[in-house]
Design a protein around this motif. Structure first.
Motif, PDB file in Angstrom:
ATOM      1  N   GLY A 153       0.935  -1.140   0.159  1.00 55.53           N
ATOM      2  CA  GLY A 153      -0.064  -0.093   0.132  1.00 55.53           C
ATOM      3  C   GLY A 153       0.938   1.376  -0.016  1.00 55.53           C
ATOM      4  N   ILE A 190      -4.422  10.289  12.047  1.00 53.71           N
ATOM      5  CA  ILE A 190      -3.299  10.827  11.448  1.00 53.71           C
ATOM      6  C   ILE A 190      -3.826  11.647  10.437  1.00 53.71           C
ATOM      7  N   ARG A 223      -1.569  -2.199  -5.785  1.00 54.05           N
ATOM      8  CA  ARG A 223      -2.116  -2.744  -7.105  1.00 54.05           C
ATOM      9  C   ARG A 223      -1.693  -2.070  -8.361  1.00 54.05           C
ATOM     10  N   LYS A 225      -9.317  -4.759  12.536  1.00 45.82           N
ATOM     11  CA  LYS A 225      -8.002  -4.440  12.883  1.00 45.82           C
ATOM     12  C   LYS A 225      -7.820  -5.085  14.349  1.00 45.82           C
ATOM     13  N   ALA A 237      -1.953  -1.868  12.263  1.00 49.93           N
ATOM     14  CA  ALA A 237      -3.485  -2.049  12.737  1.00 49.93           C
ATOM     15  C   ALA A 237      -3.866  -0.692  13.086  1.00 49.93           C
ATOM     16  N   MET A 283       1.233  -5.850  -6.649  1.00 45.78           N
ATOM     17  CA  MET A 283       0.490  -6.784  -5.790  1.00 45.78           C
ATOM     18  C   MET A 283      -0.562  -6.440  -5.347  1.00 45.78           C
ATOM     19  N   ASP A 284      -1.816  -7.388  -5.491  1.00 48.39           N
ATOM     20  CA  ASP A 284      -3.319  -7.222  -4.819  1.00 48.39           C
ATOM     21  C   ASP A 284      -3.142  -8.124  -3.799  1.00 48.39           C
ATOM     22  N   VAL A 285      -3.072  -7.388  -2.531  1.00 48.79           N
ATOM     23  CA  VAL A 285      -3.037  -8.309  -1.231  1.00 48.79           C
ATOM     24  C   VAL A 285      -3.957  -9.129  -0.928  1.00 48.79           C
ATOM     25  N   TYR A 340     -14.257  -2.298  10.107  1.00 50.21           N
ATOM     26  CA  TYR A 340     -12.991  -1.791  10.070  1.00 50.21           C
ATOM     27  C   TYR A 340     -12.396  -2.302  11.450  1.00 50.21           C
ATOM     28  N   SER A 392       1.230   3.299  -2.371  1.00 50.54           N
ATOM     29  CA  SER A 392       1.086   4.323  -3.207  1.00 50.54           C
ATOM     30  C   SER A 392       0.607   5.516  -2.790  1.00 50.54           C
ATOM     31  N   SER A 393       0.164   5.518  -1.408  1.00 54.61           N
ATOM     32  CA  SER A 393      -0.311   6.806  -0.935  1.00 54.61           C
ATOM     33  C   SER A 393      -0.281   6.964   0.467  1.00 54.61           C
ATOM     34  N   GLY A 394      -0.561   7.930   1.174  1.00 54.57           N
ATOM     35  CA  GLY A 394      -0.751   8.003   2.777  1.00 54.57           C
ATOM     36  C   GLY A 394       0.219   7.308   3.544  1.00 54.57           C
ATOM     37  N   LEU A 395       0.207   6.762   4.489  1.00 55.70           N
ATOM     38  CA  LEU A 395       1.344   6.401   5.393  1.00 55.70           C
ATOM     39  C   LEU A 395       2.302   5.492   4.652  1.00 55.70           C
ATOM     40  N   ASN A 449       1.108  -2.729   5.571  1.00 59.90           N
ATOM     41  CA  ASN A 449       0.396  -1.289   5.401  1.00 59.90           C
ATOM     42  C   ASN A 449      -0.969  -1.211   4.848  1.00 59.90           C
ATOM     43  N   PRO A 500      -1.728   3.104  14.995  1.00 59.92           N
ATOM     44  CA  PRO A 500      -2.040   4.643  14.796  1.00 59.92           C
ATOM     45  C   PRO A 500      -3.250   5.019  15.293  1.00 59.92           C
ATOM     46  N   GLY A 501      -3.273   6.330  15.951  1.00 60.19           N
ATOM     47  CA  GLY A 501      -4.237   6.843  16.124  1.00 60.19           C
ATOM     48  C   GLY A 501      -5.008   7.761  14.980  1.00 60.19           C
TER      49      GLY A 501
HETATM   50  P1  NAD Z   1      -4.597   5.253   2.033  1.00 55.73           P
HETATM   51  O1  NAD Z   1      -5.817   4.906   1.447  1.00 55.73           O
HETATM   52  O2  NAD Z   1      -4.012   6.604   1.763  1.00 55.73           O
HETATM   53  O3  NAD Z   1      -3.650   3.983   1.675  1.00 55.73           O
HETATM   54  C1  NAD Z   1      -3.838   2.785   1.598  1.00 55.73           C
HETATM   55  C2  NAD Z   1      -3.062   2.019   0.548  1.00 55.73           C
HETATM   56  O4  NAD Z   1      -3.206   0.604   0.576  1.00 55.73           O
HETATM   57  C3  NAD Z   1      -3.329   2.430  -0.769  1.00 55.73           C
HETATM   58  O5  NAD Z   1      -2.024   2.575  -1.441  1.00 55.73           O
HETATM   59  C4  NAD Z   1      -3.883   1.615  -1.410  1.00 55.73           C
HETATM   60  O6  NAD Z   1      -3.916   1.476  -2.954  1.00 55.73           O
HETATM   61  C5  NAD Z   1      -3.430   0.349  -0.874  1.00 55.73           C
HETATM   62  N1  NAD Z   1      -4.204  -0.899  -1.067  1.00 55.73           N
HETATM   63  C6  NAD Z   1      -5.715  -0.852  -0.693  1.00 55.73           C
HETATM   64  N2  NAD Z   1      -6.068  -2.003  -1.027  1.00 55.73           N
HETATM   65  C7  NAD Z   1      -5.116  -2.922  -1.490  1.00 55.73           C
HETATM   66  C8  NAD Z   1      -4.724  -4.206  -2.190  1.00 55.73           C
HETATM   67  N3  NAD Z   1      -5.823  -5.074  -2.318  1.00 55.73           N
HETATM   68  N4  NAD Z   1      -3.755  -4.604  -2.650  1.00 55.73           N
HETATM   69  C9  NAD Z   1      -2.454  -3.582  -2.366  1.00 55.73           C
HETATM   70  N5  NAD Z   1      -2.698  -2.583  -2.054  1.00 55.73           N
HETATM   71  C10 NAD Z   1      -3.911  -2.049  -1.401  1.00 55.73           C
HETATM   72  O7  NAD Z   1      -4.602   4.985   3.649  1.00 55.73           O
HETATM   73  P2  NAD Z   1      -3.847   5.261   4.939  1.00 55.73           P
HETATM   74  O8  NAD Z   1      -4.493   6.212   5.597  1.00 55.73           O
HETATM   75  O9  NAD Z   1      -2.347   5.647   4.330  1.00 55.73           O
HETATM   76  O10 NAD Z   1      -3.722   3.935   5.382  1.00 55.73           O
HETATM   77  C11 NAD Z   1      -2.719   3.146   5.441  1.00 55.73           C
HETATM   78  C12 NAD Z   1      -2.825   1.909   6.839  1.00 55.73           C
HETATM   79  O11 NAD Z   1      -2.838   2.794   7.866  1.00 55.73           O
HETATM   80  C13 NAD Z   1      -4.136   1.264   6.799  1.00 55.73           C
HETATM   81  O12 NAD Z   1      -3.966  -0.144   7.053  1.00 55.73           O
HETATM   82  C14 NAD Z   1      -4.999   1.929   7.687  1.00 55.73           C
HETATM   83  O13 NAD Z   1      -6.063   1.206   8.224  1.00 55.73           O
HETATM   84  C15 NAD Z   1      -4.081   2.280   8.700  1.00 55.73           C
HETATM   85  N6  NAD Z   1      -4.269   3.356   9.648  1.00 55.73           N
HETATM   86  C16 NAD Z   1      -4.555   4.862   9.051  1.00 55.73           C
HETATM   87  C17 NAD Z   1      -4.805   5.806  10.135  1.00 55.73           C
HETATM   88  C18 NAD Z   1      -5.045   7.132   9.586  1.00 55.73           C
HETATM   89  O14 NAD Z   1      -5.464   8.262  10.278  1.00 55.73           O
HETATM   90  N7  NAD Z   1      -4.703   7.507   8.249  1.00 55.73           N
HETATM   91  C19 NAD Z   1      -5.115   5.419  11.368  1.00 55.73           C
HETATM   92  C20 NAD Z   1      -4.811   4.193  11.844  1.00 55.73           C
HETATM   93  C21 NAD Z   1      -4.691   3.190  10.884  1.00 55.73           C
END
Ligand code: NAD
Length: 244
Positions: A10, A181, A35, A152, A134, A59-61, A148, A12-15, A84, A178-179
């Motif tokens: 994962g 974010i 993906r 988790k 988680a 990869m599609d997890v 969700y 490609s974005s965010g965490l 992630n 994480p809380g």
């Molecule tokens: P996000 O949507 O920005 O990132 C999620 C990533 O997972 C994306 O790159 C997406 O393409 C990838 N993904 C989704 N389904 C997939 C699949 N089947 N195969 C491969 N990749 C796949 O979200 P985020 O906020 O960055 O979250 C990342 C992780 O952190 C998640 O597990 C989320 O539950 C966890 N989290 C986030 C927060 C928050 O506040 N942002 C808080 C607690 C936990």
């Protein structure tokens, strides 16, 4: 972190994108996984132009065949996997579409298991570390996120079960919880009245920033955490200990 090969799902974005960038800046060889590889290519280019090492893999997890194919293409040792990739959906459990429930569990729980299983087969001779992302919603609940939160909570328990099974191979399995974010995806919500109220319930009275996760993540990836396995680390400004 230098000389470690670290896979981030994962990415490609965010965490996941953030983790990939900071670990590459620390000197790790990062394998970015998602993906769709278009966005990954761009992040990997940024990393390599900055002097880091990055490789992109599709990869599609949720798909065992896809996960297996990706791992079969690895041509060297793998030191750390950061599980992630995750999705969320929200709404009343009364009206939740069972297909949406399945897709949350397929990604957040089965996906974590499939990736961890392939990673452990790869690490069986050498040892390694798996970090499952988680959430504090795996440890406490909130309204409208039943699937969700349950997924988790299952990741938390899976982390402990795999830590127990794989300690004999020198494979450490820990979870980061994480809380809330702030990311571009949720910024709009936190600008609303409901979002501001939620922040007031966090003891530190602020949202987490991506950088707040850096030190705990680095710890779980590093050899300094050699005696840590089955640990569940919350990074949440005290949200889990907020007053009832
Ligand atoms: P996000 O949507 O920005 O990132 C999620 C990533 O997972 C994306 O790159 C997406 O393409 C990838 N993904 C989704 N389904 C997939 C699949 N089947 N195969 C491969 N990749 C796949 O979200 P985020 O906020 O960055 O979250 C990342 C992780 O952190 C998640 O597990 C989320 O539950 C966890 N989290 C986030 C927060 C928050 O506040 N942002 C808080 C607690 C936990």
């Amino acid at each position: 972190m230098s000389a470690k090969t670290i896979m981030v799902t994962g990415a490609s974005s965010g965490l996941g994108e953030h983790f990939s960038r900071i670990l590459a800046a620390d000197g790790a060889r990062v394998i970015l996984v998602a993906r769709r590889i278009g966005r990954l290519d761009q992040i990997a280019r940024d990393i390599t132009e900055g002097g880091g090492s990055a490789r992109v893999m599709e990869m599609d997890v949720t798909d065992p065949g896809s996960v297996e194919r990706t791992f079969s293409k690895l041509d060297g040792p793998l030191d750390v996997v950061i599980n992630n990739a995750g999705i969320s959906n929200s709404g009343s459990a009364l009206t939740q579409d069972p297909a949406d429930f399945d897709s949350v569990f397929d990604t957040n729980l089965k996906g974590v298991f499939l990736v961890a299983q392939q990673a452990a087969r790869h690490m069986q001779e050498t040892g390694g570390a798996i970090v499952n992302v988680a959430s504090i919603l795996g440890l406490r609940v909130a309204g409208g996120v039943a699937a969700y939160a349950a997924s988790k909570a299952a990741v938390v328990q899976l982390t402990k079960a795999l830590a127990l099974e794989w300690a004999r191979y020198g494979i450490r399995v820990n979870a980061l919880c994480p809380g809330y974010i702030e990311t571009p995806l949720n910024a709009d919500f936190f600008a609303t009245e409901a979002g501001r109220k939620l922040v007031q319930r966090i003891p530190q009275r602020r949202l987490g920033r991506l950088g707040d996760l850096d030190a705990p993540l680095r710890l779980l990836c590093s050899d300094g955490a050699d005696y840590m396995t089955g640990s569940i680390i919350a990074v949440d400004g005290g949200h889990l200990v907020s007053s009832l």
